[in-house]
Design a protein around this motif. Structure first.
Motif, short mmCIF file in Angstrom:
data_model
loop_
_atom_site.label_atom_id
_atom_site.label_comp_id
_atom_site.label_asym_id
_atom_site.label_seq_id
_atom_site.Cartn_x
_atom_site.Cartn_y
_atom_site.Cartn_z
N TYR A 26 -46.72 -75.10 -24.96
CA TYR A 26 -47.72 -75.17 -26.03
C TYR A 26 -47.51 -73.95 -26.92
CZ TYR A 26 -50.31 -78.61 -23.18
OH TYR A 26 -50.68 -79.71 -22.45
N GLU A 30 -50.88 -74.30 -31.90
CA GLU A 30 -50.72 -75.74 -31.68
C GLU A 30 -52.07 -76.36 -31.32
OE1 GLU A 30 -48.39 -78.86 -28.69
OE2 GLU A 30 -47.65 -76.81 -28.95
N ILE A 32 -54.20 -78.80 -29.27
CA ILE A 32 -54.11 -79.53 -28.01
C ILE A 32 -55.41 -80.32 -27.83
CG2 ILE A 32 -52.48 -77.96 -26.92
CD1 ILE A 32 -54.75 -76.61 -25.49
N THR A 33 -55.27 -81.54 -27.32
CA THR A 33 -56.43 -82.42 -27.23
C THR A 33 -56.73 -82.78 -25.78
OG1 THR A 33 -55.17 -84.48 -27.40
CG2 THR A 33 -55.82 -83.41 -29.47
N GLU A 34 -58.00 -83.01 -25.52
CA GLU A 34 -58.42 -83.41 -24.18
C GLU A 34 -57.75 -84.72 -23.78
OE1 GLU A 34 -62.63 -83.67 -24.10
OE2 GLU A 34 -62.95 -81.58 -24.70
N ASN A 35 -57.66 -85.66 -24.71
CA ASN A 35 -57.09 -86.97 -24.39
C ASN A 35 -55.64 -86.88 -23.93
OD1 ASN A 35 -59.40 -88.44 -24.94
ND2 ASN A 35 -58.89 -88.76 -27.10
N LYS A 36 -54.83 -86.12 -24.66
CA LYS A 36 -53.41 -86.02 -24.31
C LYS A 36 -53.21 -85.30 -22.98
CE LYS A 36 -51.36 -86.24 -28.94
NZ LYS A 36 -50.53 -85.52 -29.94
N ILE A 37 -53.98 -84.24 -22.77
CA ILE A 37 -53.86 -83.49 -21.51
C ILE A 37 -54.30 -84.36 -20.34
CG2 ILE A 37 -54.70 -81.50 -20.21
CD1 ILE A 37 -55.02 -80.09 -22.97
N ALA A 39 -54.30 -87.57 -20.12
CA ALA A 39 -53.31 -88.61 -19.87
C ALA A 39 -52.08 -88.06 -19.15
CB ALA A 39 -52.89 -89.25 -21.19
N ALA A 40 -51.69 -86.83 -19.53
CA ALA A 40 -50.49 -86.22 -18.94
C ALA A 40 -50.67 -85.93 -17.45
CB ALA A 40 -50.14 -84.94 -19.68
N GLN A 42 -53.18 -87.35 -15.62
CA GLN A 42 -53.83 -88.52 -15.03
C GLN A 42 -55.21 -88.21 -14.43
OE1 GLN A 42 -50.78 -89.97 -12.32
NE2 GLN A 42 -49.84 -91.18 -13.94
N ARG A 45 -61.35 -86.87 -18.99
CA ARG A 45 -61.47 -85.75 -19.93
C ARG A 45 -62.42 -84.67 -19.44
NH1 ARG A 45 -63.28 -88.45 -25.36
NH2 ARG A 45 -63.60 -86.25 -25.86
#
Length: 217
Positions: A26, A30, A32-37, A39-40, A42, A45
């Motif tokens: 990171y 940059e 960074i979003t709760e959704n992407k983290i 998902a990464a 699993q 949120r």
């Protein structure tokens, strides 16, 4: 049980985000979003949000209304302030800890340093995380064995930031071997309980550490 599980998930999210910041995965500023983290790694949120709140308190990220969560970059002015405080507190801690650190503790750290130094001399790659751990071990010992509980508390508050800068330094510079040699010299003064020489060298070592890191910021 649910509370324990939530705490564990938050810790996992915290370590994941923190490691990505320290490693440079990171980048500074940059988004960074709760959704992407989530998902990464699993998970939902909620534990990610808790982790980001903790990381914001530790100055790894900052939240801007209407934009989101941004990675906080490393700043030369922050580095200077942190190291000024670090030097003053560690030298004061050394005043009492030099006679409270046991010979067994010193020998154990010395062996660890020589083990890593042998890797350098054998031409092997040295993991930057091992260097950070070894560096942290000796400086933590100086502080932890201090008789002044206020110094221990103050140092624990800034240790998180110091760790981040050290991680960056060992990953981005070639200072690892020189750092080990300096730590071994410092250990030598502590082993013979020579506070004056240890004090002078500790200040010199911290100044060197600051100068090396400031070159790459």
């Amino acid at each position: 049980m649910n509370k324990i599980r939530r705490a564990n998930l938050s810790e996992i999210a915290y370590e994941y985000i923190k490691n990505n910041i320290i490693s440079g995965e990171y980048k500074a500023e940059e988004l960074i979003t709760e959704n992407k983290i989530a998902a990464a790694i699993q998970m939902s949120r909620t534990p990610v949000r808790r982790a980001l709140i903790q990381l914001e308190a530790e100055n790894y990220v900052r939240t801007i209304d209407g934009i989101g969560t941004l990675v906080v970059g490393l700043s030369l002015s922050d580095l200077e302030e942190i190291y000024d405080v670090r030097k003053a507190l560690e030298v004061q801690a050394l005043r009492t800890s030099i006679n409270r650190i046991t010979s067994q503790e010193l020998e154990k750290i010395e062996q660890e340093f020589y083990s890593i130094l042998e890797q350098y001399d054998s031409g092997l790659d040295v993991n930057s995380e091992d260097l950070v751990w070894a560096d942290k071990h000796i400086h933590d010992l100086i502080v932890d064995r201090s008789a002044n509980r206020y110094i221990r508390k103050l140092m624990s508050d800034i240790e998180i930031q110091i760790e981040r800068y050290k991680s960056f330094a060992y990953a981005e510079t070639e200072t690892g071997r020189e750092g080990l040699i300096q730590h071994l010299e410092l250990l030598g003064y502590i082993k013979v309980r020579d506070f004056e020489k240890a004090k002078v060298f500790l200040r010199k070592h911290i100044d060197w550490s600051y100068e090396e890191l400031s070159k790459v910021l």
